[in-house]
Design a protein around this motif. Sequence first.
Motif, PDB file in Angstrom:
ATOM      1  N   GLU A 135       0.835  -1.195   0.000  1.00  0.00           N
ATOM      2  CA  GLU A 135       0.000   0.000   0.000  1.00  0.00           C
ATOM      3  C   GLU A 135       0.873   1.250   0.000  1.00  0.00           C
ATOM      4  N   SER A 136       0.384   2.288  -0.641  1.00  0.00           N
ATOM      5  CA  SER A 136       1.085   3.561  -0.655  1.00  0.00           C
ATOM      6  C   SER A 136       0.084   4.683  -0.876  1.00  0.00           C
ATOM      7  N   GLY A 137       0.531   5.904  -0.692  1.00  0.00           N
ATOM      8  CA  GLY A 137      -0.291   7.066  -0.968  1.00  0.00           C
ATOM      9  C   GLY A 137      -0.880   7.746   0.247  1.00  0.00           C
ATOM     10  N   GLY A 138      -0.686   7.171   1.426  1.00  0.00           N
ATOM     11  CA  GLY A 138      -1.189   7.801   2.628  1.00  0.00           C
ATOM     12  C   GLY A 138      -0.392   9.032   2.994  1.00  0.00           C
ATOM     13  N   GLY A 139      -0.889   9.742   3.987  1.00  0.00           N
ATOM     14  CA  GLY A 139      -0.224  10.949   4.431  1.00  0.00           C
ATOM     15  C   GLY A 139      -1.122  11.774   5.307  1.00  0.00           C
ATOM     16  N   LEU A 140      -0.713  13.005   5.526  1.00  0.00           N
ATOM     17  CA  LEU A 140      -1.461  13.947   6.342  1.00  0.00           C
ATOM     18  C   LEU A 140      -2.275  14.860   5.442  1.00  0.00           C
ATOM     19  N   VAL A 141      -3.562  14.966   5.733  1.00  0.00           N
ATOM     20  CA  VAL A 141      -4.450  15.807   4.949  1.00  0.00           C
ATOM     21  C   VAL A 141      -5.425  16.503   5.890  1.00  0.00           C
ATOM     22  N   GLN A 142      -5.825  17.704   5.540  1.00  0.00           N
ATOM     23  CA  GLN A 142      -6.810  18.424   6.334  1.00  0.00           C
ATOM     24  C   GLN A 142      -8.209  17.890   6.070  1.00  0.00           C
ATOM     25  N   ALA A 143      -9.085  18.051   7.056  1.00  0.00           N
ATOM     26  CA  ALA A 143     -10.477  17.652   6.881  1.00  0.00           C
ATOM     27  C   ALA A 143     -11.047  18.279   5.616  1.00  0.00           C
ATOM     28  N   GLY A 144     -11.760  17.454   4.854  1.00  0.00           N
ATOM     29  CA  GLY A 144     -12.305  17.902   3.586  1.00  0.00           C
ATOM     30  C   GLY A 144     -11.404  17.659   2.397  1.00  0.00           C
ATOM     31  N   GLY A 145     -10.181  17.252   2.654  1.00  0.00           N
ATOM     32  CA  GLY A 145      -9.232  17.008   1.590  1.00  0.00           C
ATOM     33  C   GLY A 145      -9.361  15.628   0.988  1.00  0.00           C
ATOM     34  N   SER A 146      -8.457  15.331   0.058  1.00  0.00           N
ATOM     35  CA  SER A 146      -8.505  14.080  -0.688  1.00  0.00           C
ATOM     36  C   SER A 146      -7.156  13.395  -0.698  1.00  0.00           C
ATOM     37  N   LEU A 147      -7.187  12.079  -0.814  1.00  0.00           N
ATOM     38  CA  LEU A 147      -6.003  11.268  -1.010  1.00  0.00           C
ATOM     39  C   LEU A 147      -6.345  10.136  -1.959  1.00  0.00           C
ATOM     40  N   ARG A 148      -5.346   9.662  -2.677  1.00  0.00           N
ATOM     41  CA  ARG A 148      -5.504   8.495  -3.532  1.00  0.00           C
ATOM     42  C   ARG A 148      -4.510   7.434  -3.092  1.00  0.00           C
ATOM     43  N   LEU A 149      -5.015   6.307  -2.623  1.00  0.00           N
ATOM     44  CA  LEU A 149      -4.187   5.200  -2.188  1.00  0.00           C
ATOM     45  C   LEU A 149      -3.996   4.201  -3.316  1.00  0.00           C
ATOM     46  N   SER A 150      -2.849   3.545  -3.307  1.00  0.00           N
ATOM     47  CA  SER A 150      -2.553   2.499  -4.280  1.00  0.00           C
ATOM     48  C   SER A 150      -2.186   1.217  -3.564  1.00  0.00           C
ATOM     49  N   CYS A 151      -2.487   0.096  -4.185  1.00  0.00           N
ATOM     50  CA  CYS A 151      -2.108  -1.223  -3.691  1.00  0.00           C
ATOM     51  C   CYS A 151      -1.489  -1.991  -4.844  1.00  0.00           C
ATOM     52  N   ALA A 152      -0.195  -2.190  -4.783  1.00  0.00           N
ATOM     53  CA  ALA A 152       0.520  -2.943  -5.805  1.00  0.00           C
ATOM     54  C   ALA A 152       0.591  -4.400  -5.393  1.00  0.00           C
ATOM     55  N   ALA A 153       0.110  -5.286  -6.256  1.00  0.00           N
ATOM     56  CA  ALA A 153      -0.005  -6.703  -5.936  1.00  0.00           C
ATOM     57  C   ALA A 153       0.949  -7.538  -6.780  1.00  0.00           C
ATOM     58  N   THR A 185      -0.912   1.692   4.930  1.00  0.00           N
ATOM     59  CA  THR A 185      -0.445   3.056   4.747  1.00  0.00           C
ATOM     60  C   THR A 185      -1.247   3.972   5.662  1.00  0.00           C
ATOM     61  N   GLN A 186      -0.554   4.833   6.382  1.00  0.00           N
ATOM     62  CA  GLN A 186      -1.182   5.686   7.382  1.00  0.00           C
ATOM     63  C   GLN A 186      -1.863   6.873   6.727  1.00  0.00           C
ATOM     64  N   VAL A 187      -3.120   7.069   7.071  1.00  0.00           N
ATOM     65  CA  VAL A 187      -3.881   8.245   6.658  1.00  0.00           C
ATOM     66  C   VAL A 187      -4.242   9.021   7.911  1.00  0.00           C
ATOM     67  N   THR A 188      -3.823  10.268   7.975  1.00  0.00           N
ATOM     68  CA  THR A 188      -4.125  11.122   9.104  1.00  0.00           C
ATOM     69  C   THR A 188      -4.889  12.340   8.609  1.00  0.00           C
ATOM     70  N   VAL A 189      -6.091  12.531   9.133  1.00  0.00           N
ATOM     71  CA  VAL A 189      -6.949  13.640   8.735  1.00  0.00           C
ATOM     72  C   VAL A 189      -7.036  14.607   9.905  1.00  0.00           C
ATOM     73  N   SER A 190      -6.535  15.793   9.719  1.00  0.00           N
ATOM     74  CA  SER A 190      -6.516  16.791  10.777  1.00  0.00           C
ATOM     75  C   SER A 190      -7.771  17.646  10.731  1.00  0.00           C
ATOM     76  N   SER A 191      -8.176  18.141  11.886  1.00  0.00           N
ATOM     77  CA  SER A 191      -9.365  18.974  11.988  1.00  0.00           C
ATOM     78  C   SER A 191      -9.014  20.445  12.014  1.00  0.00           C
TER      79      SER A 191
END
Length: 113
Positions: A6-24, A107-113
């Motif tokens: 898994e990849s693509g995680g990260g820190l994003v503000q509330a209301g934001g977007s992320l795209r995660l990938s899973c390479a198999a 992959t860690q996804v952190t959504v800040s308020s």
Amino acid sequence: QVQLVESGGGLVQAGGSLRLSCAASGFVFSLAPMAWYRQAPGKQRDRVATISTNSIANYADSVKGRFSVSRDNAKSTMYLQMNSLKPEETAVYYCTVLGRDYWGQGTQVTVSS
């Protein structure tokens, strides 16, 4: 051996977007139904979305209309587009072969308020 990365995680503000990938790798990806799960600290691992071999998708009620799962069989990769993210969706996101005990490192996804 089966490998899911898994990849693509990260820190994003509330209301934001992320795209995660899973390479198999290590199995015939095009024949495998797949799923995304997430696990918040101190909570169980919950299913977020599934996708069939021919790209029929299902979603947890909590993410319907905001998340979209897709797959590229030629690239042996699954994706999760996450929009309008909420702080309570902070979690480690994992991909898996549906119904099997195969997991990536997450992959860690952190959504800040």
